[in-house]
Design an enzyme around this catalytic site. Structure first.
Site, mmCIF file in Angstrom:
data_model
loop_
_atom_site.group_PDB
_atom_site.id
_atom_site.type_symbol
_atom_site.label_atom_id
_atom_site.label_comp_id
_atom_site.label_asym_id
_atom_site.label_seq_id
_atom_site.Cartn_x
_atom_site.Cartn_y
_atom_site.Cartn_z
ATOM 1 N N SER A 224 0.839 -1.193 0.000
ATOM 2 C CA SER A 224 0.000 0.000 0.000
ATOM 3 C C SER A 224 0.881 1.253 0.000
ATOM 4 C CB SER A 224 -0.962 -0.036 1.192
ATOM 5 O OG SER A 224 -1.923 0.995 1.122
ATOM 6 N N ASP A 366 -9.724 -4.510 -4.795
ATOM 7 C CA ASP A 366 -9.138 -3.439 -3.991
ATOM 8 C C ASP A 366 -9.988 -2.176 -4.090
ATOM 9 O OD1 ASP A 366 -7.357 -1.251 -3.076
ATOM 10 O OD2 ASP A 366 -5.844 -2.831 -3.017
ATOM 11 N N HIS A 399 -8.476 -4.680 0.139
ATOM 12 C CA HIS A 399 -7.153 -4.077 0.303
ATOM 13 C C HIS A 399 -6.431 -4.570 1.554
ATOM 14 C CE1 HIS A 399 -4.095 -1.007 -0.413
ATOM 15 N NE2 HIS A 399 -4.131 -0.747 0.882
#
Length: 464
Positions: A224, A366, A399
């Site tokens: 991320s 995501d 995510h």
């Protein structure tokens, strides 16, 4: 009494004179520089806002160093969630890096060495934690220390992702964790983060107590917000720090295109976190900052003031469903403004193809960072016949879950690379029901959890 020959007396006199001159004028230019003094650990750690001497040394001191050269060193006590000390050796280093305009800046990283004996030189993993915040007390170097308050005031990601660093320590590897957002907390500024990451590796390989060196195999890991630093570091490696022996890179939930992330999050639940990235980018790109100053409406400017001192938990949970583009008083789409377009182009991955093997994974669902941007990045890399990319799209996650399921797979892949097992040539793209099905992953996860729990009771990490 025996009298020394005259030539002996003259040499002694000259030697004493030389010592006297050195004592007066200082160490001569040809002498080796004195190693930095390692300061002892503090009982109560201080955040960067209260510790400017270490985090913000004078500009002339920083500018006199080479990129990656250490300015100051101190021992630290690292802990899980700020409360449970780890039985490891750990230090913080302040070192010189460069911003995206190649200007000298200070940077800080945490160096951690496991207990036990490892083959020399020890392997090194650079772990880029997703800081995703806009205040100094949110940095990993502060948040990971024993008795830090950061985990209780919004920095929830750093202690969570610290588990992956501990998994590396359990393999006997050393770990470096850079504060890759830099001295101004420039969240999402990828080229800056890439330089700070590479210079953190330089600092780590020059620090003898860590037991790594220039020949040590090095890996990079990030997810991320950490993938932004990791991906840019991989792309900059050849031009910025080619001497580093970076054997492999693993990154997931990839922030490949910040413009696409903003478009996807606008008016959505994740807009608060992406708005924080807008704030962070304005701290590294002056033309973009000037654009915001001219065009952001009063609501947007108020939100920037309110959100500036917040860590990731509150950045992401406060003020969702923002119409960020609607806050811009521009004619037409603000994304097409030259200052915005230039910043987005500078921070988009894919400007060069990394030379090392890469493990990339992304959730097919995501909700923060768009899948299509990572697809495009992999396609860009794989146009080069020399690219080595193993890309997996996980179809049973979003995510956050994708890091839990994919991180262990990435570390297993990394273990082979650091052990000298060649990566498969070329590129592969796989659609997996879940990365939990990776061979050996469940056993590996069980071992990591077991060793981490044992460390809660004082077991030395890395000691079998």
């Amino acid at each position: 009494m025996k009298t020394e020959p005259g030539w002996v007396r003259r040499i002694c006199t000259l030697s004493l004179s030389a010592v006297a001159v050195i004592a007066v004028v200082g160490t001569p230019a040809w002498a080796e520089p004195e190693p930095a003094v390692i300061e002892p650990a503090r009982v109560l750690p201080l955040p960067p806002e209260l510790d400017p001497g270490f985090y913000h040394p004078p500009a002339e001191v920083v500018g006199a160093k080479a990129p990656g050269e250490i300015i100051a060193i101190r021992q630290v006590n690292v802990a899980n969630f700020g409360l449970i000390p780890l039985n490891v050796d750990a230090w913080q280093v302040s070192y010189r890096s460069n911003n995206s305009r190649d200007e000298a800046i200070p940077a800080v990283a945490t160096l951690i060495k496991p207990r036990g004996v490892a083959p020399t030189p020890r392997k090194l993993l650079s772990v880029q934690i997703a800081e995703d915040s806009t205040a100094g007390y949110c940095t990993p170097s502060y948040a990971l220390q024993h008795l830090s308050v950061a985990p209780f005031v919004g920095q929830i990601v750093a202690p969570a992702e610290f588990v992956f660093a501990q998994a590396a320590l359990q393999q006997g590897w050393a770990v470096v964790i850079p504060d890759h957002q830099g001295p101004n907390s420039a969240y999402a500024a990828g080229p800056l983060a890439g330089r700070i990451t590479l210079d953190g590796i330089r600092a780590a390989t020059s620090f003898a107590p860590l037991e790594v060196g220039a020949e040590s195999p090095v890996g990079m890991y990030g997810y991320s917000g950490g993938s932004i630093a990791t991906g840019h570091a991989a792309e900059l490696h050849k031009s910025y720090a080619p001497e580093l022996n970076i054997a492999a890179t693993a990154m997931g939930g990839v922030g490949a295109d910040l413009g696409a992330a903003l478009e996807m999050s606008n008016n959505q639940a994740t807009s608060g976190l992406v708005f924080a990235a807008v704030m962070g980018l304005s701290r590294e790109y002056p033309e973009f900052a000037a654009f915001l100053d001219r065009n952001l409406d009063p609501l947007g400017k108020t939100l920037m003031t309110l959100k500036a001192p917040l860590c990731v938990q509150y950045q992401s949970s406060l003020f969702p469903f923002l119409n960020m583009k609607g806050m811009m008083r521009t004619q037409g789409d603000p994304m097409r403004d030259p200052a915005v377009a230039a910043m987005l182009d500078a921070t988009r991955m894919g400007r060069s193809v990394p030379e090392m093997p890469m493990f990339i994974w992304h959730s097919a669902w995501d909700e923060i960072l768009p899948l299509h941007s990572t697809n495009q990045l992999v396609d860009t890399y794989c146009k080069d016949p020399n690219a080595q990319v193993q890309y997996t799209r996980d179809h049973s996650s979003e995510h956050i879950i994708a890091e839990v399921t994919g991180g262990p797979s990435a570390l297993l892949w990394m273990r082979d690379r650091l052990n000298g097992v060649p990566a498969a040539p070329g590129c592969t793209t796989t659609d997996a029901p879940s990365l939990l099905g990776t061979p050996g992953q469940l056993d590996f996860m069980g071992s990591v959890v077991g060793e981490t729990l044992a460390s809660f009771f004082g077991k030395p990490i890395g000691s079998r």
